[in-house]
Design an enzyme around this catalytic site. Structure first.
Site, PDB file in Angstrom:
ATOM      1  N   LYS A 101       0.852  -1.200   0.000  1.00 15.66           N
ATOM      2  CA  LYS A 101       0.000   0.000   0.000  1.00 15.66           C
ATOM      3  C   LYS A 101       0.878   1.237   0.000  1.00 15.66           C
ATOM      4  O   LYS A 101       1.866   1.311   0.733  1.00 15.66           O
ATOM      5  CB  LYS A 101      -0.868  -0.017   1.269  1.00 15.66           C
ATOM      6  CG  LYS A 101      -2.163   0.745   1.144  1.00 15.66           C
ATOM      7  CD  LYS A 101      -3.138   0.069   0.205  1.00 15.66           C
ATOM      8  CE  LYS A 101      -4.581   0.327   0.556  1.00 15.66           C
ATOM      9  NZ  LYS A 101      -5.481  -0.470  -0.305  1.00 15.66           N
ATOM     10  N   THR A 160      -3.785  -5.591   0.398  1.00 14.53           N
ATOM     11  CA  THR A 160      -3.151  -4.281   0.638  1.00 14.53           C
ATOM     12  C   THR A 160      -3.992  -3.493   1.639  1.00 14.53           C
ATOM     13  O   THR A 160      -3.475  -2.657   2.370  1.00 14.53           O
ATOM     14  CB  THR A 160      -2.959  -3.485  -0.674  1.00 14.53           C
ATOM     15  OG1 THR A 160      -4.229  -3.098  -1.184  1.00 14.53           O
ATOM     16  CG2 THR A 160      -2.187  -4.276  -1.710  1.00 14.53           C
ATOM     17  N   ARG A 214      26.874  34.985  -9.951  1.00 19.58           N
ATOM     18  CA  ARG A 214      25.514  34.606 -10.321  1.00 19.58           C
ATOM     19  C   ARG A 214      24.789  34.155  -9.071  1.00 19.58           C
ATOM     20  O   ARG A 214      25.391  33.997  -8.013  1.00 19.58           O
ATOM     21  CB  ARG A 214      25.527  33.483 -11.371  1.00 19.58           C
ATOM     22  CG  ARG A 214      26.116  32.190 -10.835  1.00 19.58           C
ATOM     23  CD  ARG A 214      25.998  31.009 -11.782  1.00 19.58           C
ATOM     24  NE  ARG A 214      26.489  29.804 -11.146  1.00 19.58           N
ATOM     25  CZ  ARG A 214      26.413  28.592 -11.682  1.00 19.58           C
ATOM     26  NH1 ARG A 214      25.895  28.422 -12.880  1.00 19.58           N
ATOM     27  NH2 ARG A 214      26.875  27.542 -11.030  1.00 19.58           N
ATOM     28  N   GLN A 262      28.317  21.335  -9.109  1.00 14.85           N
ATOM     29  CA  GLN A 262      28.993  20.056  -8.903  1.00 14.85           C
ATOM     30  C   GLN A 262      29.892  20.114  -7.653  1.00 14.85           C
ATOM     31  O   GLN A 262      29.851  19.226  -6.801  1.00 14.85           O
ATOM     32  CB  GLN A 262      29.850  19.702 -10.129  1.00 14.85           C
ATOM     33  CG  GLN A 262      29.083  19.136 -11.311  1.00 14.85           C
ATOM     34  CD  GLN A 262      28.502  20.191 -12.261  1.00 14.85           C
ATOM     35  OE1 GLN A 262      28.285  21.342 -11.880  1.00 14.85           O
ATOM     36  NE2 GLN A 262      28.218  19.793 -13.493  1.00 14.85           N
ATOM     37  N   HIS A 319      17.700  28.122 -12.668  1.00 19.56           N
ATOM     38  CA  HIS A 319      18.368  29.319 -13.179  1.00 19.56           C
ATOM     39  C   HIS A 319      17.568  30.588 -12.881  1.00 19.56           C
ATOM     40  O   HIS A 319      16.345  30.592 -12.914  1.00 19.56           O
ATOM     41  CB  HIS A 319      18.571  29.192 -14.692  1.00 19.56           C
ATOM     42  CG  HIS A 319      19.271  27.921 -15.079  1.00 19.56           C
ATOM     43  ND1 HIS A 319      20.567  27.653 -14.704  1.00 19.56           N
ATOM     44  CD2 HIS A 319      18.853  26.839 -15.782  1.00 19.56           C
ATOM     45  CE1 HIS A 319      20.914  26.458 -15.182  1.00 19.56           C
ATOM     46  NE2 HIS A 319      19.884  25.942 -15.831  1.00 19.56           N
TER      47      HIS A 319
HETATM   48  O1  LIG Z   1      27.101  24.882 -11.826  1.00 19.18           O
HETATM   49  C1  LIG Z   1      26.824  24.627 -13.006  1.00 19.18           C
HETATM   50  N1  LIG Z   1      27.117  23.395 -13.498  1.00 19.18           N
HETATM   51  C2  LIG Z   1      26.848  23.045 -14.798  1.00 19.18           C
HETATM   52  O2  LIG Z   1      27.138  21.907 -15.248  1.00 19.18           O
HETATM   53  C3  LIG Z   1      26.246  24.031 -15.610  1.00 19.18           C
HETATM   54  N2  LIG Z   1      25.838  24.044 -16.897  1.00 19.18           N
HETATM   55  C4  LIG Z   1      25.303  25.270 -17.130  1.00 19.18           C
HETATM   56  O3  LIG Z   1      24.792  25.631 -18.239  1.00 19.18           O
HETATM   57  N3  LIG Z   1      25.367  26.037 -16.022  1.00 19.18           N
HETATM   58  C5  LIG Z   1      25.944  25.294 -15.054  1.00 19.18           C
HETATM   59  N4  LIG Z   1      26.241  25.559 -13.756  1.00 19.18           N
END
Ligand SMILES: O=c1[nH]c(=O)c2[nH]c(=O)[nH]c2[nH]1
Length: 315
Positions: free
Chosen positions: A12, A57, A176, A233, A261
């Site tokens: 469930k 269930t 940014r 990353q 973004h």
């Molecule tokens: O931090 C980011 N990693 C990306 O892989 C990536 N690709 C992107 O267009 N902007 C960003 N910014």
């Protein structure tokens, strides 16, 4: 054509429970959403429509409510373990149980500085969750974490030195915004968990609170200067690493970080300069960065020394 079932599970989903914990006039409230699935010898139900081994269930749902009566639901991992133990103990033909629980955190209201006895607010958009998998042979895995943790920093983030070819239009930037709705999961070490009984002993609530702090603090950085992020990353990696550094009992951290973004609004055609002040948030499409991080020596970088590159060198 002959076919066979190569894997099955059933149960469930979305069993929602609210429990009131009453102490005189003071009440506390717990709210959870449970999914409980069974693995085991249910073959005949698929092959010949014989439901003899099927635990309905509906009964699985009822079990969640019945066991909620004798559990305070204060530690979702523990309640998931209770459910796993129950299904394995009660039904011999069940070979494994997979329980997922999400928690809705209600925060007690304060009125004129005084805690309210029975009024609460949903102030937390992020969700705490866990998945417990238990098998009859004693194997156990617990993965806990959170979802929908939305964080924003308005500077100290950039993205430079990426592949530039005929498909590239993105300008480089060293200033940014970074916004993400983060999903983070931490897998507990099997050795630290032990068996189904011993696993209840870990302090899951403390591990959750301090992992949440790790994620937030690393994302934000120093309160005055911040910490420069050269990419989602690297920030993701640093966040996961901090959780591993703080939590002995965790052996793997998986983070999914959509890069939501915020696009600088072009005002040149309006005869105005936009010095990174006016943006429009663009939730779709979004970048999607996901990684699993474990303990161990990272491979050497191109420079051969594992050192972090100077983010500003090429701008
Ligand atoms: O931090 C980011 N990693 C990306 O892989 C990536 N690709 C992107 O267009 N902007 C960003 N910014």
């Amino acid at each position: 054509m002959k076919t066979k079932v190569s894997y099955q599970k059933y149960g469930k989903g979305c069993v929602r429970v609210i429990k009131l914990l009453k102490d005189g006039d003071r009440q506390d409230v717990r709210e959870i959403e449970v999914q409980a699935l069974l693995e085991g010898d249910f073959d005949v139900s698929y092959y010949v429509g014989d439901n003899a081994p099927i635990v309905a269930t509906d009964s699985i749902k009822n079990t969640v409510y019945v066991l909620s009566k004798s559990h305070d639901l204060k530690v979702i991992e523990d309640f998931a373990l209770v459910l796993c133990r129950h299904f394995l103990k009660t039904y011999n033909h069940v070979s494994g149980v997979i329980v997922n629980i999400k928690e809705k955190p209600w925060t007690r209201l304060s009125i004129a500085g005084q805690e309210h006895n029975h009024a609460f607010q949903d102030v937390s958009p992020h969700i705490r969750k866990t998945e417990v998998r238990a098998k009859r042979d004693g194997s156990l895995s617990i993965t806990s974490g959170l979802d929908k943790l939305t964080l924003l920093k308005t500077t100290q983030s950039g993205f430079t030195n990426f592949v530039r070819d005929k498909y590239t239009t993105l300008p480089e930037t060293k200033d940014r915004m970074m916004k993400s709705t983060i999903k983070a999961e931490w897998e507990f070490s099997k050795q630290k968990l032990g068996d189904l009984e011993k696993a209840s002993k870990l302090n899951y609530n403390h591990i959750f609170d301090s992992s949440l702090q790790s994620l937030i603090q690393v994302f934000a950085g120093d309160p005055v200067k911040g910490t420069y992020s050269p990419s989602v990353q690297q920030t993701l990696y640093d966040m996961a690493t901090d959780v591993l550094n703080q939590q002995d009992s965790v052996e793997l951290v998986r983070i999914t970080m959509p890069n939501r973004h915020n696009i600088v609004f072009d005002m040149t055609r309006l005869g105005l300069e936009n010095k990174n002040e006016i943006f429009f948030p663009s939730d779709e499409p979004f970048g999607l960065i996901e990684a699993e991080v474990v303990r161990g020596e990272p491979p050497k970088t191109k420079e051969g020394n594992g050192a972090r590159i100077n983010q500003f060198s090429k701008l």
